[in-house]
Design a protein around this motif. Sequence first.
Motif, mmCIF file in Angstrom:
data_model
loop_
_atom_site.group_PDB
_atom_site.id
_atom_site.type_symbol
_atom_site.label_atom_id
_atom_site.label_comp_id
_atom_site.label_asym_id
_atom_site.label_seq_id
_atom_site.Cartn_x
_atom_site.Cartn_y
_atom_site.Cartn_z
ATOM 1 N N THR A 176 -24.519 0.610 -42.335
ATOM 2 C CA THR A 176 -25.499 1.619 -41.912
ATOM 3 C C THR A 176 -26.039 2.385 -43.120
ATOM 4 N N ALA A 177 -25.147 2.785 -44.024
ATOM 5 C CA ALA A 177 -25.601 3.512 -45.221
ATOM 6 C C ALA A 177 -26.509 2.630 -46.077
ATOM 7 N N SER A 178 -26.197 1.344 -46.126
ATOM 8 C CA SER A 178 -26.999 0.421 -46.946
ATOM 9 C C SER A 178 -28.423 0.302 -46.434
ATOM 10 N N GLN A 179 -28.601 0.455 -45.112
ATOM 11 C CA GLN A 179 -29.929 0.279 -44.526
ATOM 12 C C GLN A 179 -30.954 1.254 -45.093
ATOM 13 N N PHE A 180 -30.480 2.397 -45.556
ATOM 14 C CA PHE A 180 -31.409 3.423 -46.027
ATOM 15 C C PHE A 180 -31.592 3.393 -47.538
ATOM 16 N N CYS A 181 -30.993 2.404 -48.178
ATOM 17 C CA CYS A 181 -31.155 2.230 -49.623
ATOM 18 C C CYS A 181 -31.898 0.917 -49.888
ATOM 19 N N ASP A 182 -32.484 0.817 -51.062
ATOM 20 C CA ASP A 182 -33.262 -0.371 -51.401
ATOM 21 C C ASP A 182 -32.377 -1.512 -51.900
ATOM 22 N N GLY A 183 -31.196 -1.186 -52.364
ATOM 23 C CA GLY A 183 -30.299 -2.201 -52.881
ATOM 24 C C GLY A 183 -28.904 -1.625 -53.039
ATOM 25 N N ARG A 184 -28.024 -2.448 -53.587
ATOM 26 C CA ARG A 184 -26.637 -2.017 -53.707
ATOM 27 C C ARG A 184 -26.071 -2.483 -55.047
ATOM 28 N N ILE A 185 -25.227 -1.654 -55.630
ATOM 29 C CA ILE A 185 -24.414 -2.065 -56.768
ATOM 30 C C ILE A 185 -22.960 -1.992 -56.321
ATOM 31 N N ALA A 191 -10.105 -8.368 -64.302
ATOM 32 C CA ALA A 191 -8.848 -8.644 -64.994
ATOM 33 C C ALA A 191 -8.707 -7.790 -66.246
ATOM 34 N N ASP A 192 -9.797 -7.603 -66.969
ATOM 35 C CA ASP A 192 -9.724 -6.866 -68.240
ATOM 36 C C ASP A 192 -10.558 -5.595 -68.255
ATOM 37 N N SER A 193 -11.487 -5.483 -67.349
ATOM 38 C CA SER A 193 -12.352 -4.302 -67.325
ATOM 39 C C SER A 193 -13.014 -4.211 -65.952
ATOM 40 N N ALA A 194 -13.723 -3.150 -65.752
ATOM 41 C CA ALA A 194 -14.473 -3.026 -64.504
ATOM 42 C C ALA A 194 -15.614 -4.050 -64.479
ATOM 43 N N GLU A 195 -15.988 -4.446 -63.285
ATOM 44 C CA GLU A 195 -17.066 -5.413 -63.116
ATOM 45 C C GLU A 195 -18.052 -4.901 -62.074
ATOM 46 N N LEU A 196 -19.288 -5.367 -62.184
ATOM 47 C CA LEU A 196 -20.305 -4.985 -61.211
ATOM 48 C C LEU A 196 -21.172 -6.185 -60.855
ATOM 49 N N ARG A 197 -21.803 -6.080 -59.705
ATOM 50 C CA ARG A 197 -22.845 -7.017 -59.329
ATOM 51 C C ARG A 197 -23.845 -6.276 -58.467
ATOM 52 N N THR A 198 -25.050 -6.783 -58.401
ATOM 53 C CA THR A 198 -26.095 -6.108 -57.646
ATOM 54 C C THR A 198 -26.498 -6.942 -56.433
ATOM 55 N N ASP A 204 -32.752 -10.016 -60.228
ATOM 56 C CA ASP A 204 -31.402 -9.924 -60.772
ATOM 57 C C ASP A 204 -30.469 -10.802 -59.958
ATOM 58 N N SER A 205 -29.590 -11.529 -60.646
ATOM 59 C CA SER A 205 -28.621 -12.384 -59.981
ATOM 60 C C SER A 205 -27.447 -11.555 -59.482
ATOM 61 N N ASP A 206 -26.773 -12.066 -58.462
ATOM 62 C CA ASP A 206 -25.685 -11.294 -57.864
ATOM 63 C C ASP A 206 -24.316 -11.728 -58.396
ATOM 64 N N TYR A 207 -24.248 -12.174 -59.665
ATOM 65 C CA TYR A 207 -22.954 -12.557 -60.235
ATOM 66 C C TYR A 207 -22.222 -11.330 -60.778
ATOM 67 N N TRP A 208 -20.895 -11.430 -60.800
ATOM 68 C CA TRP A 208 -20.089 -10.333 -61.332
ATOM 69 C C TRP A 208 -20.162 -10.328 -62.850
ATOM 70 N N ARG A 209 -20.289 -9.166 -63.444
ATOM 71 C CA ARG A 209 -20.341 -9.028 -64.898
ATOM 72 C C ARG A 209 -19.527 -7.801 -65.318
ATOM 73 N N ALA A 210 -18.883 -7.905 -66.471
ATOM 74 C CA ALA A 210 -17.990 -6.833 -66.932
ATOM 75 C C ALA A 210 -18.783 -5.715 -67.601
ATOM 76 N N PHE A 211 -18.231 -4.520 -67.525
ATOM 77 C CA PHE A 211 -18.785 -3.403 -68.291
ATOM 78 C C PHE A 211 -17.645 -2.484 -68.711
ATOM 79 N N ASP A 212 -17.801 -1.877 -69.872
ATOM 80 C CA ASP A 212 -16.799 -0.942 -70.384
ATOM 81 C C ASP A 212 -16.935 0.390 -69.667
ATOM 82 N N THR A 213 -15.809 1.047 -69.483
ATOM 83 C CA THR A 213 -15.845 2.367 -68.853
ATOM 84 C C THR A 213 -15.232 3.387 -69.795
#
Length: 215
Positions: A176-185, A191-198, A204-213
């Motif tokens: 329901t919350a997603s319906q009111f947004c244009d997209g999602r992250i 395993a070694d760091s946080a990861e995100l996908r969109t 933009d592709s929906d593959y998981w990618r690492a990012f430093d925090t």
Amino acid sequence: MSDDYVFPDLPLPDIAPGTSLLVAGPTHGGVRDLASRMIRSPNGEGAIVVTTNKSAERLVRDYRDSGADVGPDTLSIVDCTDGSGDVAEARVLSVSGPEDLTGIGIRFSDAYRKFASEDIKRVRTGVFSLSTLLSFSDLQTASRFVHTLAGRIGKTGGIGLFLIDPGMHDDRTISTASQFCDGRIEVREGADSAELRTRGIPDDSDYWRAFDTHD
């Protein structure tokens, strides 16, 4: 030259003005760090952060740790935590509590008008977090709030981020919350760091990618 919002130190595409995104991940999995860095505003932009569970002072510290230049001319905080509101590094607008969605909306508009009066037309907005608002309001009321705020962000060419911890809600609430947004992250602990996908972000592709925090 593109007017898209850019995130130079994150593995994210440029985002078109007027976009609102649901940013979903566990509270301690890097999601707040990601959102803080996305909110970080370069010269000529402003940022509005609605904080529901961290004081304005703590939020300023997190914001500064993310590498942002903090100052009341670029950062406004809508503080729902009953804090003192006395923070030199930001313009703080207090609200009685996270259950006061009308008050949050009014204060958000006040902050936006202040930026406009100072000729700041590009504003990044973060709601930290939607999960707290949902714990004080029913789903319909909170969804209406997201719909209204996302509409204002869309009309003014800003960018909006709504943080949510999927571990605190059922699938119906997330959907329901997603319906009111244009997209999602989506954010997870890798395993070694946080990861995100969109999801739902053009080109933009929906593959998981690492990012430093900075957590």
